[in-house]
Structure formats: C-alpha cells, structure tokens
Design an enzyme around this catalytic site. Sequence first.
Site, PDB file in Angstrom:
ATOM      1  N   TYR A  51      -4.753   8.482 -10.378  1.00  0.00           N
ATOM      2  CA  TYR A  51      -5.340   7.827  -9.205  1.00  0.00           C
ATOM      3  C   TYR A  51      -5.555   6.335  -9.457  1.00  0.00           C
ATOM      4  O   TYR A  51      -5.221   5.492  -8.618  1.00  0.00           O
ATOM      5  CB  TYR A  51      -6.669   8.509  -8.865  1.00  0.00           C
ATOM      6  CG  TYR A  51      -7.340   8.019  -7.621  1.00  0.00           C
ATOM      7  CD1 TYR A  51      -6.992   8.532  -6.372  1.00  0.00           C
ATOM      8  CD2 TYR A  51      -8.339   7.064  -7.683  1.00  0.00           C
ATOM      9  CE1 TYR A  51      -7.630   8.098  -5.213  1.00  0.00           C
ATOM     10  CE2 TYR A  51      -8.986   6.617  -6.540  1.00  0.00           C
ATOM     11  CZ  TYR A  51      -8.633   7.144  -5.304  1.00  0.00           C
ATOM     12  OH  TYR A  51      -9.262   6.702  -4.164  1.00  0.00           O
TER      13      TYR A  51
ATOM     14  N   LYS B 258      -3.774   3.275  -7.415  1.00  0.00           N
ATOM     15  CA  LYS B 258      -4.579   2.331  -6.649  1.00  0.00           C
ATOM     16  C   LYS B 258      -4.465   0.913  -7.207  1.00  0.00           C
ATOM     17  O   LYS B 258      -4.529  -0.072  -6.449  1.00  0.00           O
ATOM     18  CB  LYS B 258      -6.041   2.787  -6.615  1.00  0.00           C
ATOM     19  CG  LYS B 258      -6.265   4.053  -5.794  1.00  0.00           C
ATOM     20  CD  LYS B 258      -5.862   3.865  -4.341  1.00  0.00           C
ATOM     21  CE  LYS B 258      -6.226   5.031  -3.459  1.00  0.00           C
ATOM     22  NZ  LYS B 258      -5.870   4.822  -2.040  1.00  0.00           N
TER      23      LYS B 258
END
Length: 241
Positions: free
Chosen positions: A147, A151
């Site tokens: 993640y 991001k």
Amino acid sequence: MTRVALVTGGTRGIGAAISVALKAAGYSVAANYAGNDAAAEAFTAQTGIAAFKWSVADYDACAAGIKSVQDALGPVDVLVNNAGITRDAMFHKMTPAQWREVIDTNLNGAFNMTHPVWSGMRDRKFGRIINISSINGQKGQAGQANYSAAKAGDLGFTKALAQEGARAGITVNAICPGYIGTEMVRAIDEKVLKERIIPQIPVGRLGEPEEIARCVVFLAAEDAGFITGATITANGGQYSL
C-alpha cells in the site's frame, strides 16, 4: 457550462463524500465503483448521482467505462483517482498476489483512468486530475509495504504528469489523507483507536470524509489553475514533509 467530474471508488467512504461535494459545487458527477452493488444502488437513490461499475485495475474496462460516462454526461473535465484497496501483511508473510492486487488498483489504476481522458483534456485545454494518496505513502507503515509503495508511486505520478499537463491547462495534484473516520477505520477496535491511533494525531480526533472532499472541490475549481504538482497533507498534524 457544467463541468463533468468522475470519481473512482465514488460510492462509499471518502469517495462518496467527494462525489456529493462536487455535485453540491455544481458539477455533473459520475461515481465509479468495483463491486458492492447494494451500496452503489443505495448511494444513487440517496444522492441522485449515477454509479458506473468497473475495476480500475483493468485498462480496457476503464476505457469502456469512461466512454459510458462521457456518452451519458459529456467529456470528463475532473478526474478524482480515489479507488483503493488494502491487503495488509508483514512483508515476510506478504504473498505476490497481495502485492499485485494493491499495486494494480492503487497505482496502475491511476494510469488506467488518467490515460484515456488525457488526450481530450489536452485538446480542450482544461483538466483537473486529483489523486488521493495517503499519509502512509509519505511516511510508510509496517504491514503495508504494498500500500505504501503504491501510494508513494501516486505522488511521483502526480509530480511528473503535472509538468506535462501544465501548458495544456491541466493541473495534477494529490491529497494525502491521514486517519479518516470512514466505515473501515471506525471498524477498528475502539481501544486501538483511542489508545494507539488518535493519540498520534495532534488535533486529537479522526478526520471526516467531508474534510477531504473540500480539498478536492478546491483543487477542481477553475480558480485553482496555478496549483499543480502539489500535495495537500490532510492528517491533523500527524505527519508533514
């Protein structure tokens, strides 16, 4: 002239708040979603905002979905890349599938959605691309190597694309929310929220989805044309670059 805005992951959580705020600001809004038909139907019934189903991880599905939106509402002027998933695991236990699924949705999804609308924005000399990144793309987070990588990649994508779009009237910006009081976050054990998460936030509370939505409305505005390549950090003071 009514501008058309498309919000991915736009029927729940932060995305739903963004869709509603853009509609209130006068945009014609389409909300994309990937899987929860019941939630999408309830959202449309409540807000009057049309929902369109496809996975942002699939380029061809994105191209077809965007065409459906444009056939219904007109050319997309504002794209909010909000759709995201988590597949959390400590790295030594993370599977290749957990890595790929998050990268495909959270990073490749931004390419898959932006690429089909980019030429039209260039031709019309106007566009607003707003990428919803995360505090964990800035600072990293244990158990979220996939993640955090995705991001952080969204931020690099934002900065590079902003330079390409600037002379064509297209701005590209990012927002990095901290802990926001969505259904997902509020499902965390109350003791963990009170004792481990909220004490890290200087303002002493979770953010609200509407606070992120107001950032999006600001960046989408005609008057925000001199702001591009920027990252708005909306995390209650928890982290700053």
